[in-house]
Design a protein around this motif. Structure first.
Motif, PDB file in Angstrom:
ATOM      1  N   GLU A  59       2.311   5.678  -5.607  1.00 50.70           N
ATOM      2  CA  GLU A  59       3.250   4.220  -5.798  1.00 50.70           C
ATOM      3  C   GLU A  59       4.496   4.476  -4.838  1.00 50.70           C
ATOM      4  OE1 GLU A  59       4.867   1.443  -9.312  1.00 50.70           O
ATOM      5  OE2 GLU A  59       4.616   4.001  -9.741  1.00 50.70           O
ATOM      6  N   ARG A 100      -2.491  -6.292   5.631  1.00 46.35           N
ATOM      7  CA  ARG A 100      -3.875  -6.018   5.066  1.00 46.35           C
ATOM      8  C   ARG A 100      -4.026  -4.482   4.714  1.00 46.35           C
ATOM      9  NH1 ARG A 100      -6.852  -9.037   9.933  1.00 46.35           N
ATOM     10  NH2 ARG A 100      -6.311 -11.311   9.345  1.00 46.35           N
ATOM     11  N   GLN A 103      -2.274  -4.038   1.600  1.00 50.72           N
ATOM     12  CA  GLN A 103      -2.788  -4.583   0.326  1.00 50.72           C
ATOM     13  C   GLN A 103      -3.968  -3.807  -0.226  1.00 50.72           C
ATOM     14  OE1 GLN A 103      -1.471  -6.994  -1.405  1.00 50.72           O
ATOM     15  NE2 GLN A 103       0.246  -7.018  -0.237  1.00 50.72           N
ATOM     16  N   ARG A 104      -4.680  -3.416   0.967  1.00 54.51           N
ATOM     17  CA  ARG A 104      -6.004  -2.646   0.415  1.00 54.51           C
ATOM     18  C   ARG A 104      -5.618  -1.414  -0.339  1.00 54.51           C
ATOM     19  NH1 ARG A 104      -7.572   1.750   2.433  1.00 54.51           N
ATOM     20  NH2 ARG A 104      -6.690   1.724   4.669  1.00 54.51           N
ATOM     21  N   LYS A 105      -4.641  -0.667   0.284  1.00 53.31           N
ATOM     22  CA  LYS A 105      -4.016   0.585  -0.272  1.00 53.31           C
ATOM     23  C   LYS A 105      -3.682   0.364  -1.558  1.00 53.31           C
ATOM     24  CE  LYS A 105      -3.152   3.148   3.706  1.00 53.31           C
ATOM     25  NZ  LYS A 105      -2.165   3.731   4.705  1.00 53.31           N
ATOM     26  N   ARG A 106      -2.915  -0.920  -1.917  1.00 50.27           N
ATOM     27  CA  ARG A 106      -2.425  -1.346  -3.175  1.00 50.27           C
ATOM     28  C   ARG A 106      -3.485  -1.539  -4.078  1.00 50.27           C
ATOM     29  NH1 ARG A 106       2.355  -1.987  -4.642  1.00 50.27           N
ATOM     30  NH2 ARG A 106       3.357  -2.627  -2.563  1.00 50.27           N
ATOM     31  N   ARG A 107      -4.536  -2.066  -3.651  1.00 48.80           N
ATOM     32  CA  ARG A 107      -5.857  -2.523  -4.595  1.00 48.80           C
ATOM     33  C   ARG A 107      -6.459  -1.268  -5.024  1.00 48.80           C
ATOM     34  NH1 ARG A 107      -6.904  -6.580  -1.293  1.00 48.80           N
ATOM     35  NH2 ARG A 107      -8.310  -5.311   0.017  1.00 48.80           N
ATOM     36  N   GLU A 108      -6.853  -0.379  -4.255  1.00 53.28           N
ATOM     37  CA  GLU A 108      -7.179   1.033  -4.236  1.00 53.28           C
ATOM     38  C   GLU A 108      -6.435   1.870  -5.423  1.00 53.28           C
ATOM     39  OE1 GLU A 108      -7.777   3.074  -0.547  1.00 53.28           O
ATOM     40  OE2 GLU A 108      -9.269   1.644  -0.028  1.00 53.28           O
ATOM     41  N   TRP A 109      -5.138   1.743  -5.200  1.00 48.55           N
ATOM     42  CA  TRP A 109      -4.196   2.423  -6.099  1.00 48.55           C
ATOM     43  C   TRP A 109      -4.256   1.843  -7.317  1.00 48.55           C
ATOM     44  CZ3 TRP A 109       0.134   0.604  -8.520  1.00 48.55           C
ATOM     45  CH2 TRP A 109       0.830   1.461  -9.401  1.00 48.55           C
ATOM     46  N   GLN A 110      -4.490   0.574  -7.533  1.00 42.50           N
ATOM     47  CA  GLN A 110      -4.330  -0.190  -8.891  1.00 42.50           C
ATOM     48  C   GLN A 110      -5.791  -0.019  -9.470  1.00 42.50           C
ATOM     49  OE1 GLN A 110      -1.786  -1.938 -10.136  1.00 42.50           O
ATOM     50  NE2 GLN A 110      -3.051  -1.844 -12.052  1.00 42.50           N
ATOM     51  N   GLU A 111      -6.885  -0.027  -8.701  1.00 40.05           N
ATOM     52  CA  GLU A 111      -8.233   0.391  -9.471  1.00 40.05           C
ATOM     53  C   GLU A 111      -8.463   2.018  -9.714  1.00 40.05           C
ATOM     54  OE1 GLU A 111     -10.921  -0.716  -6.261  1.00 40.05           O
ATOM     55  OE2 GLU A 111     -10.576  -2.740  -6.575  1.00 40.05           O
ATOM     56  N   THR A 114      -6.159   2.339 -12.983  1.00 40.58           N
ATOM     57  CA  THR A 114      -6.687   1.420 -14.031  1.00 40.58           C
ATOM     58  C   THR A 114      -7.845   2.318 -14.614  1.00 40.58           C
ATOM     59  OG1 THR A 114      -6.167  -0.643 -13.322  1.00 40.58           O
ATOM     60  CG2 THR A 114      -8.068  -0.683 -14.857  1.00 40.58           C
TER      61      THR A 114
END
Length: 169
Positions: A59, A100, A103-111, A114
């Motif tokens: 993060e 981009r 955003q991809r890294k942030r999505r992967e981190w969030q997934e 979770t």
């Protein structure tokens, strides 16, 4: 005739209600606030700390990358009037590509976060359910509810569940 029938029905209904009320007094009901268990138990707090340790660095890296990207965008905006069109276009494309990637890294981190949170919470819920079952059996409850809309503090056994979870190692 109708009046006798109505009286008989009313008497039967009254007797049925009295019998149900007498039976209901023997029913032992408990309530557990699952959200509170997941918020206050030491096991849940440990799981949260574990997740923060596991995902905190990623993060921080994402926030640092976001700050650098914002700085580069501000620099481009400031330098844009003096840059050649080809250089400005190249830097804009680079920024878009970096955005981009962020955003991809942030999505992967969030997934990932979770998924891990689900795993950790599932373990806490499983142990809490075992504790609830033990309390159910030991104290001879007829019914234990979780997540009710309204309940009386008299039937709330949440603290007992949290204490039993905290007592476990």
């Amino acid at each position: 005739m109708k009046s006798k029938l109505l009286k008989a029905v009313a008497l039967a209904a009254t007797m049925s209600m009295a019998a149900i009320a007498a039976q209901a007094q023997d029913i032992k009901i408990g309530y557990v606030n699952s959200e509170r268990v997941l918020r206050e138990s030491n096991l849940a707090k440990a799981a949260q700390a574990k997740l923060e340790a596991e995902f905190g660095k990623r993060e921080k890296d994402l926030k640092d990358l976001e700050g650098r990207l914002r700085g580069a965008a501000e620099k481009l905006e400031k330098d844009a009037p003096t840059l050649a069109e080809t250089e400005r276009n190249r830097r804009q494309r680079d920024l878009i590509e970096q955005e981009r990637d962020l955003q991809r890294k942030r999505r992967e981190w969030q997934e990932d976060l979770t998924q891990r949170k689900q795993e950790e919470l599932s373990a806490v819920v499983e142990r809490a359910n075992r504790i609830i079952k033990q309390i159910f059996d030991a104290e001879k409850y007829d019914l234990i509810l979780q997540d009710a809309i309204h309940f009386s503090p008299r039937v709330d056994i949440t603290k007992k569940v949290i204490d039993a979870l905290n007592a476990q190692k």
